[in-house]
Design a protein around this motif. Structure first.
Motif, mmCIF file in Angstrom:
data_model
loop_
_atom_site.group_PDB
_atom_site.id
_atom_site.type_symbol
_atom_site.label_atom_id
_atom_site.label_comp_id
_atom_site.label_asym_id
_atom_site.label_seq_id
_atom_site.Cartn_x
_atom_site.Cartn_y
_atom_site.Cartn_z
ATOM 1 N N SER A 181 0.825 -1.222 0.000
ATOM 2 C CA SER A 181 0.000 0.000 0.000
ATOM 3 C C SER A 181 0.856 1.267 0.000
ATOM 4 O O SER A 181 0.551 2.232 0.684
ATOM 5 N N GLY A 182 1.937 1.242 -0.762
ATOM 6 C CA GLY A 182 2.796 2.414 -0.871
ATOM 7 C C GLY A 182 3.763 2.604 0.283
ATOM 8 O O GLY A 182 4.537 3.553 0.282
ATOM 9 N N LEU A 183 3.725 1.727 1.267
ATOM 10 C CA LEU A 183 4.652 1.817 2.405
ATOM 11 C C LEU A 183 5.731 0.753 2.259
ATOM 12 O O LEU A 183 5.436 -0.401 1.958
ATOM 13 N N CYS A 184 6.953 1.179 2.482
ATOM 14 C CA CYS A 184 8.085 0.257 2.430
ATOM 15 C C CYS A 184 8.795 0.296 3.772
ATOM 16 O O CYS A 184 8.860 1.336 4.420
ATOM 17 N N GLU A 227 16.911 -7.341 5.404
ATOM 18 C CA GLU A 227 15.858 -6.611 4.694
ATOM 19 C C GLU A 227 14.707 -6.255 5.623
ATOM 20 O O GLU A 227 14.268 -7.077 6.420
ATOM 21 N N TRP A 228 14.228 -5.000 5.485
ATOM 22 C CA TRP A 228 13.010 -4.547 6.145
ATOM 23 C C TRP A 228 11.891 -4.640 5.127
ATOM 24 O O TRP A 228 12.060 -4.232 3.976
ATOM 25 N N GLY A 229 10.747 -5.133 5.548
ATOM 26 C CA GLY A 229 9.595 -5.189 4.663
ATOM 27 C C GLY A 229 8.318 -4.883 5.416
ATOM 28 O O GLY A 229 8.269 -4.954 6.646
ATOM 29 N N VAL A 230 7.288 -4.501 4.681
ATOM 30 C CA VAL A 230 5.961 -4.287 5.240
ATOM 31 C C VAL A 230 5.109 -5.486 4.834
ATOM 32 O O VAL A 230 5.069 -5.862 3.660
ATOM 33 N N VAL A 231 4.443 -6.097 5.809
ATOM 34 C CA VAL A 231 3.683 -7.328 5.597
ATOM 35 C C VAL A 231 2.246 -6.989 5.213
ATOM 36 O O VAL A 231 1.599 -6.168 5.860
ATOM 37 N N GLU A 232 1.741 -7.631 4.167
ATOM 38 C CA GLU A 232 0.335 -7.500 3.802
ATOM 39 C C GLU A 232 -0.457 -8.449 4.686
ATOM 40 O O GLU A 232 -0.229 -9.662 4.664
#
Length: 163
Positions: A50-53, A95-100
């Motif tokens: 959603s556009g967030l990293c 790695e940093w990630g944003v989880v759906e």
């Protein structure tokens, strides 16, 4: 939190501070427990949603170690407000990630508590301040369960008191 590699034992510390101007510093440090030397981790951006990293600069979140990663839940960002996000930092790939996520529609918040239950493989999240609008937060008695394997939220029975 401790993690053990082939020939190293490290203590990893997630440091988030907010100064009076609202600037949030986001740093990740490791301490080699054989040499007692600190090193700032150089991280890479992983998955976006959603556009967030990742890594989202925030304070008031929780960081729970699950296997080879750190699961960062919620928080408050001066730029984004109350976060309803789950971020992950993978120790091996850095790695940093944003989880759906799926499941119960959670609200953003900060100042909560979180604990991993290894029997159910769920992270239980309790209390804190939950957003009711972009500028209003209220103490919560809600208890959520986050299944980190399925990236799925569920609402559990609320506590008799807010925290």
């Amino acid at each position: 939190q401790l993690r053990q590699g082939v020939d190293e034992l490290l203590l990893v510390v997630d440091i988030d501070t907010a100064d009076r101007s609202g600037h949030v510093s986001k740093e990740l440090w490791s301490l080699d427990l054989t040499t007692y030397k600190w090193e700032r981790e150089v991280v890479k951006t992983g998955r976006c949603h959603s556009g967030l990293c990742g890594e989202i600069h925030c304070a008031g979140h929780t960081a729970t170690i699950v296997q080879n990663r750190m699961v960062v839940i919620f928080g408050h960002s001066p730029q984004l407000g109350y976060l309803d996000t789950v971020q992950e930092y993978h120790f091996g790939s850095k790695e940093w990630g944003v989880v759906e996520t799926t499941g119960y529609p959670i609200k953003g918040g900060y100042g909560h508590s979180a604990v991993l239950d290894t029997l159910t493989n769920k992270i239980y999240v309790y209390g804190g301040y939950v957003s009711h609008s972009p500028s209003v937060a209220q103490l919560s008695s809600e208890v959520y369960a986050f299944d980190h394997l399925k990236a799925e939220w569920e609402l559990r029975t609320a506590s008799p008191s807010a925290r």
